[in-house]
Motif scaffolding. Structure first.
Motif, PDB file in Angstrom:
ATOM      1  N   PHE A   1      41.270  37.730  48.330  1.00  0.00           N
ATOM      2  CA  PHE A   1      40.676  38.558  47.274  1.00  0.00           C
ATOM      3  C   PHE A   1      41.354  39.925  47.260  1.00  0.00           C
ATOM      4  O   PHE A   1      41.736  40.462  48.309  1.00  0.00           O
ATOM      5  CB  PHE A   1      39.172  38.706  47.495  1.00  0.00           C
ATOM      6  CG  PHE A   1      38.437  37.403  47.407  1.00  0.00           C
ATOM      7  CD1 PHE A   1      37.986  36.936  46.190  1.00  0.00           C
ATOM      8  CD2 PHE A   1      38.236  36.624  48.550  1.00  0.00           C
ATOM      9  CE1 PHE A   1      37.325  35.717  46.096  1.00  0.00           C
ATOM     10  CE2 PHE A   1      37.573  35.406  48.474  1.00  0.00           C
ATOM     11  CZ  PHE A   1      37.122  34.948  47.240  1.00  0.00           C
ATOM     12  N   ALA A   2      41.499  40.488  46.045  1.00  0.00           N
ATOM     13  CA  ALA A   2      42.233  41.738  45.858  1.00  0.00           C
ATOM     14  C   ALA A   2      41.292  42.932  45.837  1.00  0.00           C
ATOM     15  O   ALA A   2      40.290  42.941  45.113  1.00  0.00           O
ATOM     16  CB  ALA A   2      43.025  41.683  44.557  1.00  0.00           C
ATOM     17  N   ALA A   3      41.656  43.956  46.609  1.00  0.00           N
ATOM     18  CA  ALA A   3      40.892  45.196  46.604  1.00  0.00           C
ATOM     19  C   ALA A   3      41.005  45.845  45.231  1.00  0.00           C
ATOM     20  O   ALA A   3      42.082  45.911  44.639  1.00  0.00           O
ATOM     21  CB  ALA A   3      41.418  46.143  47.674  1.00  0.00           C
ATOM     22  N   GLY A   4      39.898  46.319  44.732  1.00  0.00           N
ATOM     23  CA  GLY A   4      39.864  46.925  43.407  1.00  0.00           C
ATOM     24  C   GLY A   4      39.407  45.952  42.350  1.00  0.00           C
ATOM     25  O   GLY A   4      38.516  46.263  41.563  1.00  0.00           O
ATOM     26  N   ASP A   5      39.997  44.749  42.332  1.00  0.00           N
ATOM     27  CA  ASP A   5      39.607  43.737  41.347  1.00  0.00           C
ATOM     28  C   ASP A   5      38.415  42.913  41.818  1.00  0.00           C
ATOM     29  O   ASP A   5      37.465  42.690  41.061  1.00  0.00           O
ATOM     30  CB  ASP A   5      40.782  42.796  41.063  1.00  0.00           C
ATOM     31  CG  ASP A   5      41.939  43.493  40.376  1.00  0.00           C
ATOM     32  OD1 ASP A   5      41.685  44.466  39.633  1.00  0.00           O
ATOM     33  OD2 ASP A   5      43.086  43.079  40.588  1.00  0.00           O
ATOM     34  N   ASP A   6      38.455  42.452  43.062  1.00  0.00           N
ATOM     35  CA  ASP A   6      37.434  41.534  43.568  1.00  0.00           C
ATOM     36  C   ASP A   6      36.424  42.201  44.503  1.00  0.00           C
ATOM     37  O   ASP A   6      35.326  41.697  44.694  1.00  0.00           O
ATOM     38  CB  ASP A   6      38.094  40.373  44.309  1.00  0.00           C
ATOM     39  CG  ASP A   6      39.074  39.601  43.427  1.00  0.00           C
ATOM     40  OD1 ASP A   6      38.740  39.395  42.249  1.00  0.00           O
ATOM     41  OD2 ASP A   6      40.158  39.229  43.911  1.00  0.00           O
ATOM     42  N   PHE A   7      36.815  43.302  45.109  1.00  0.00           N
ATOM     43  CA  PHE A   7      35.889  44.038  45.971  1.00  0.00           C
ATOM     44  C   PHE A   7      36.289  45.510  46.009  1.00  0.00           C
ATOM     45  O   PHE A   7      37.458  45.857  45.787  1.00  0.00           O
ATOM     46  CB  PHE A   7      35.848  43.436  47.391  1.00  0.00           C
ATOM     47  CG  PHE A   7      37.120  43.615  48.185  1.00  0.00           C
ATOM     48  CD1 PHE A   7      37.289  44.716  49.023  1.00  0.00           C
ATOM     49  CD2 PHE A   7      38.143  42.684  48.108  1.00  0.00           C
ATOM     50  CE1 PHE A   7      38.453  44.880  49.769  1.00  0.00           C
ATOM     51  CE2 PHE A   7      39.313  42.833  48.841  1.00  0.00           C
ATOM     52  CZ  PHE A   7      39.473  43.937  49.677  1.00  0.00           C
TER      53      PHE A   7
END
Length: 570
Positions: A124-130
């Motif tokens: 999961f991508a920081a900013g987009d998903d969390f």
């Protein structure tokens, strides 16, 4: 704004060495009573309107860039104060034989590009998903779902019944208070004892971190939060204050997509829990999405589930300082006690970028107090005698950030705090309400012969009486005590540096001219200062200092403030 020419700093430095005027030279300014001779022997004539104008013209100059904490302008002002203290023979009382008590700050900025998340092999991508907070950490371990995650004993709310969260990751849903709880149910002095937020409970009980499933409100603000967290570095914090509260717990907000992956393989989905939001959850619920499943709360997630989130931060550690000096008393015994004199020399910096007048010069707030304190130090150096007690001067930094400097000095004093008998604080004494002024923002500004006196009667009857006695015997200003009340709705008692001395049991007096139209604005400039008033107020405070320093016994604290008032800034 009147702009200074390039040679202004040199000119201002030269002006700072103009010879002070005396009572004889300033006809009509001397008190007509017998206090005049005593005042002159104590060096009070050195405190003059002309002298203070030259000092304040330097301290509140555009070149100081509003004296933000931290900033180049604040550091320059500190060096200017220290230079004069050295010339006048003051004993350094900072760190390592200097006038500076160094304060380490810390500024952590989230590095989204190098932060990552993984749930059972799915990335999961920081900013987009969390979205994490700026606490550098890697968190992995067993997971426990605790609903809203609050404890409020007065409402019989405990989201953690039967669960030990030590070394586990807490999973919560949403933000805000539990259903049926309002802010007045959470008194500040009972925090961590009678009530705990999810973050505080996690910190107190050794949890590794918090995964928070974003509710509707958080999802609406997601993009705004991402830009803020990934944008310019936030303002710094005092590193030791951060350590006082213990290590921060990483908190990571999850989108519905990430939350769905977190609950994949469980007996129920994340979506099944969302309708409950912040409700006071019963011991068990029956899911309303998908096949009915009864779930006992709180509960642990599948032990085989592997979660790994890495939060990366970029940090720097700027420094700032209090300026601290001592004028040693003349009595062989009483010189071991101190009368503390304080003012904050910081302001709010470049407050209106992009405009024609971007700098908040802070001439009154608190250039006036800074200057008055400097003039009092100079007066002591010119006195024909020494006060019995020693005089401690502290120019505090970071007052505008939350009373940083005074909190730091009283938490980490450079001399024994219990030897301070009184603290006199000066924060804004340079403005006067003019006759005929109908501006509503100046409604409570004090007049040319008036000053607000706060705290003098709150803790020590004796100190309050001494303050009144000195004023009446000397220049007889109008002392307005309307704010001398902890229940004052403006809460002025809690809003300046004296508060941190009061919370340590030291009786205080706070001198203040009142809020005015230029408060925290670029228009708080030197040309608006009433230097004649500043002279009268500064001389009166100086004489008050001498009288406290001469007392055979320190002022008795006979009216200690209630403990709940001492819990934090108002």
């Amino acid at each position: 704004m009147r702009k200074l020419k390039l040679y202004s700093l040199v000119t201002l430095l030269a002006l700072s060495f103009v010879l002070p005027t005396t009572f004889a030279q300033r006809k009509g300014k001397a008190p007509v009573n017998s206090a005049a001779a005593t005042a002159t022997a104590r060096g009070v004539d050195t405190i003059s309107a002309a002298r203070m104008r030259s000092y304040l013209s330097f301290i509140a100059a555009d070149e100081m860039e509003g004296r933000d904490t931290p900033s180049r302008g604040l550091d320059t002002t500190a060096k200017f104060i220290a230079m004069n203290l050295g010339n006048w023979g003051f004993k350094p009382a900072g760190d390592d034989g200097t006038y500076f008590q160094k304060i380490a700050l810390r500024r952590d900025q989230l590095d989204l590009a190098h932060s990552s998340g993984e749930i059972n092999g799915q990335k999961f991508a920081a900013g987009d998903d969390f979205l994490p907070n700026a606490v550098g950490a890697t968190i992995t371990g067993p997971l426990v779902y605790v609903g809203h995650g609050w404890v409020v004993k007065s409402k019989n709310i405990d989201a953690y019944k039967g669960i030990d969260v030590k070394d586990k990751i807490i999973v919560v849903f949403g933000e805000g208070l539990p259903e049926g709880v309002v802010r007045t149910d959470l008194p500040t002095d009972k925090m961590g004892e009678d009530w705990s937020s999810p973050a505080l409970y996690a910190q107190q009980h050794g949890a590794k971190g918090i995964l928070a499933i974003a509710d509707y409100g958080m999802l609406l603000r997601w993009e705004q939060q991402r830009q803020r967290l990934g944008g310019p570095a936030p303002r710094p914090q005092v590193e030791k204050f951060m350590a006082q509260t213990g290590p921060q717990v990483p908190t990571i907000w999850l989108t519905p997509k990430t939350a769905a992956a977190l609950f994949q393989g469980e007996r129920f989905s994340a979506a099944a829990l969302m309708p409950y939001g912040n409700r006071i959850l019963p011991t068990s619920v029956t899911t309303v999405v998908g096949p009915p499943v009864t779930v006992t709360l709180p509960f642990e997630l599948n032990a085989a589930k592997h979660v790994n989130f890495t939060i990366t931060v970029k940090g720097d550690k700027p420094m700032t300082q209090n300026v601290v000096a001592v004028w040693e008393g003349g009595d062989p015994v009483l010189k071991n006690e101190y009368v503390a004199m304080g003012a904050h020399y910081d302001h709010v910096g470049i407050c209106a970028p992009g405009t024609a007048d971007p700098i908040c010069n802070g001439a009154d707030d608190d250039g006036s107090g800074t200057t008055a304190l400097l003039s009092m130090a100079e007066a002591l150096a010119h006195a024909k005698q020494r006060p019995k007690r020693s005089i401690l001067f502290v120019w505090h930094c970071g007052e505008e950030k939350g009373l940083w400097g005074s909190r730091y000095f009283t938490d980490y004093p450079t001399l024994p705090l219990d030897h301070i008998v009184t603290q006199l604080n000066i924060d804004m004494i340079g403005r006067s309400k003019k006759e005929g002024d109908t501006n509503t923002r100046n409604a409570n500004l004090s007049g040319p012969n008036q000053i607000y006196v706060i705290g003098s009667t709150m803790m020590s009857t004796e100190l309050g009486q001494l303050s009144e006695r000195v004023n009446k015997a000397y220049l007889n200003l109008t002392y307005d005590l309307r704010y001398d009340d902890p229940a004052d709705p403006n809460r002025f008692f809690f809003r300046s540096d004296h508060f941190n001395y009061a919370r340590k049991g030291i009786p205080i007096i706070f001198f203040f001219d009142g809020v005015h139209e230029d408060y925290h604005r670029p228009s708080d400039e030197v040309q608006k200062i009433d230097f004649e008033k500043m002279e009268k107020v500064a001389r009166t405070i100086y004489m008050t200092m001498w009288e406290v320093a001469s007392l055979p016994v320190r002022p008795k604290v006979d009216k200690p403030l209630p403990a709940q008032l001492m819990q934090g800034r108002g």
